[in-house]
Scaffold this motif. Structure first.
Motif, PDB file in Angstrom:
ATOM      1  N   GLY A  13       0.795  -1.214   0.000  1.00 51.49           N
ATOM      2  CA  GLY A  13       0.000   0.000   0.000  1.00 51.49           C
ATOM      3  C   GLY A  13       0.830   1.268   0.000  1.00 51.49           C
ATOM      4  O   GLY A  13       0.339   2.342  -0.351  1.00 51.49           O
ATOM      5  N   CYS A  14       2.084   1.142   0.401  1.00 49.88           N
ATOM      6  CA  CYS A  14       2.990   2.292   0.392  1.00 49.88           C
ATOM      7  C   CYS A  14       3.430   2.602  -1.034  1.00 49.88           C
ATOM      8  O   CYS A  14       3.478   1.709  -1.884  1.00 49.88           O
ATOM      9  CB  CYS A  14       4.240   1.973   1.215  1.00 49.88           C
ATOM     10  SG  CYS A  14       4.287   2.786   2.806  1.00 49.88           S
ATOM     11  N   PRO A  15       3.789   3.861  -1.302  1.00 51.94           N
ATOM     12  CA  PRO A  15       4.491   4.138  -2.554  1.00 51.94           C
ATOM     13  C   PRO A  15       5.761   3.285  -2.620  1.00 51.94           C
ATOM     14  O   PRO A  15       6.310   2.924  -1.578  1.00 51.94           O
ATOM     15  CB  PRO A  15       4.818   5.630  -2.449  1.00 51.94           C
ATOM     16  CG  PRO A  15       3.743   6.177  -1.572  1.00 51.94           C
ATOM     17  CD  PRO A  15       3.489   5.099  -0.546  1.00 51.94           C
ATOM     18  N   PRO A  16       6.224   2.951  -3.812  1.00 50.54           N
ATOM     19  CA  PRO A  16       7.353   2.015  -3.938  1.00 50.54           C
ATOM     20  C   PRO A  16       8.668   2.579  -3.411  1.00 50.54           C
ATOM     21  O   PRO A  16       8.928   3.773  -3.508  1.00 50.54           O
ATOM     22  CB  PRO A  16       7.429   1.759  -5.444  1.00 50.54           C
ATOM     23  CG  PRO A  16       6.800   2.959  -6.069  1.00 50.54           C
ATOM     24  CD  PRO A  16       5.727   3.395  -5.127  1.00 50.54           C
TER      25      PRO A  16
ATOM     26  N   PRO B 219      -8.986   0.434   0.946  1.00 51.69           N
ATOM     27  CA  PRO B 219      -8.274  -0.217   2.059  1.00 51.69           C
ATOM     28  C   PRO B 219      -6.768  -0.312   1.786  1.00 51.69           C
ATOM     29  O   PRO B 219      -6.342  -0.557   0.659  1.00 51.69           O
ATOM     30  CB  PRO B 219      -8.909  -1.611   2.124  1.00 51.69           C
ATOM     31  CG  PRO B 219     -10.212  -1.482   1.421  1.00 51.69           C
ATOM     32  CD  PRO B 219     -10.009  -0.438   0.365  1.00 51.69           C
ATOM     33  N   TYR B 220      -5.996  -0.133   2.823  1.00 50.58           N
ATOM     34  CA  TYR B 220      -4.534  -0.192   2.718  1.00 50.58           C
ATOM     35  C   TYR B 220      -4.102  -1.643   2.550  1.00 50.58           C
ATOM     36  O   TYR B 220      -4.590  -2.533   3.243  1.00 50.58           O
ATOM     37  CB  TYR B 220      -3.912   0.391   3.979  1.00 50.58           C
ATOM     38  CG  TYR B 220      -2.500   0.876   3.784  1.00 50.58           C
ATOM     39  CD1 TYR B 220      -2.240   2.137   3.261  1.00 50.58           C
ATOM     40  CD2 TYR B 220      -1.416   0.072   4.134  1.00 50.58           C
ATOM     41  CE1 TYR B 220      -0.939   2.594   3.097  1.00 50.58           C
ATOM     42  CE2 TYR B 220      -0.117   0.517   3.975  1.00 50.58           C
ATOM     43  CZ  TYR B 220       0.119   1.778   3.455  1.00 50.58           C
ATOM     44  OH  TYR B 220       1.402   2.221   3.284  1.00 50.58           O
ATOM     45  N   ASP B 221      -3.177  -1.868   1.640  1.00 50.87           N
ATOM     46  CA  ASP B 221      -2.667  -3.214   1.387  1.00 50.87           C
ATOM     47  C   ASP B 221      -1.379  -3.422   2.179  1.00 50.87           C
ATOM     48  O   ASP B 221      -0.330  -2.868   1.842  1.00 50.87           O
ATOM     49  CB  ASP B 221      -2.406  -3.398  -0.120  1.00 50.87           C
ATOM     50  CG  ASP B 221      -2.033  -4.831  -0.474  1.00 50.87           C
ATOM     51  OD1 ASP B 221      -1.860  -5.661   0.451  1.00 50.87           O
ATOM     52  OD2 ASP B 221      -1.896  -5.130  -1.680  1.00 50.87           O
ATOM     53  N   TRP B 222      -1.458  -4.256   3.219  1.00 51.31           N
ATOM     54  CA  TRP B 222      -0.294  -4.511   4.073  1.00 51.31           C
ATOM     55  C   TRP B 222       0.503  -5.733   3.629  1.00 51.31           C
ATOM     56  O   TRP B 222       1.434  -6.159   4.326  1.00 51.31           O
ATOM     57  CB  TRP B 222      -0.730  -4.683   5.535  1.00 51.31           C
ATOM     58  CG  TRP B 222      -1.076  -3.377   6.191  1.00 51.31           C
ATOM     59  CD1 TRP B 222      -2.314  -2.901   6.481  1.00 51.31           C
ATOM     60  CD2 TRP B 222      -0.157  -2.388   6.643  1.00 51.31           C
ATOM     61  NE1 TRP B 222      -2.239  -1.674   7.086  1.00 51.31           N
ATOM     62  CE2 TRP B 222      -0.913  -1.329   7.207  1.00 51.31           C
ATOM     63  CE3 TRP B 222       1.253  -2.275   6.630  1.00 51.31           C
ATOM     64  CZ2 TRP B 222      -0.328  -0.190   7.751  1.00 51.31           C
ATOM     65  CZ3 TRP B 222       1.820  -1.147   7.172  1.00 51.31           C
ATOM     66  CH2 TRP B 222       1.043  -0.118   7.730  1.00 51.31           C
TER      67      TRP B 222
END
Length: 239
Positions: free
Chosen positions: A150-153, A230-233
């Motif tokens: 979910g974070c930028p790369p 939703p955030y992808d962890w």
């Protein structure tokens, strides 16, 4: 005697200053080599690091003996951004294989490490050392990589003082123009929960959508409806 003592003191300060500068420079070089070796297409080769952790341990050991000051803002920011990303990788490696950084309780707020003379958690770096000291720098959120998809790369280079602004600008622009990160369908906009969790960071010059438009090549519709996906962890692991 007084003149000689003064001269010795000046020389000692000069040597100490030079050593500190050299150590910081060496850290950025070592971190750059590490990221180039183990980061590929925005993902981290955790398996390779687990099999040979020497480079990671070496750069973290170097980071523990460095002194940085927020008076030297770009150096300070670059150091702690790299420190954060390195500590995320270190935290994953300790329990690898895992499917998510959240599989490890206290990953962000309990696990502590000594960097630059500070005993810190990941949350300390993000919230106390970076966001608190530089409250108008929202671009931190596009370079601090939490270990989840979910974070930028994450990039395969170190953040360095001499080009920090360009790196922050590049990564922010890249994320904001990524259709997987900023999801626009007609007048409906779905954005990362990063914009919800840290909403005030993006509102220094207007609304969140104003911040997004600042970096988008294709501007958002005027009456766009905003929601959060939703955030992808899931672990940002290179396969």
């Amino acid at each position: 005697m007084m003149k000689n003592s003064s001269l010795i003191l000046v020389l000692l300060v000069s040597v100490s200053f030079s050593f500190g500068q050299s150590s910081t420079s060496d850290f950025f070089k070592k971190a750059d080599s590490f990221f180039k070796e183990y980061v590929k297409n925005g993902l981290v080769d955790y398996a390779a690091i687990k099999n040979n952790p020497d480079a990671l341990n070496e750069v973290l050991e170097m980071a523990s003996n460095i002194s940085v000051s927020k008076d030297q803002a770009d150096e300070y920011k670059a150091f702690w951004i790299n420190g954060y990303n390195l500590l995320v990788i270190d935290g994953v490696i300790k329990k690898y294989p895992i499917k998510s950084p959240l599989d490890q309780p206290g990953f962000f707020d309990k696990e502590k490490k000594n960097l630059a003379g500070e005993v810190v958690t990941l949350n300390d770096i993000e919230n106390k050392l970076l966001r608190k000291n530089f409250p108008k720098e929202a671009r931190f959120h596009f370079v601090l990589v939490c270990g989840g998809l979910g974070c930028p790369p994450i990039i395969n280079e170190a953040y360095v003082p001499s080009k920090l602004d360009e790196q922050l600008e590049r990564q922010t622009t890249k994320a904001i123009n990524d259709p997987k990160f900023i999801r626009l369908q007609k007048n409906k906009l779905k954005i990362s929960q990063i914009f919800e969790w840290y909403k005030s960071d993006f509102e220094h010059e207007g609304k969140v959508t104003d911040f997004i438009n600042k970096y988008r090549s294709e501007k958002l519709p005027e009456k766009v409806k905003v929601s959060y996906y939703p955030y992808d962890w899931t672990l940002n692991e290179a396969q």
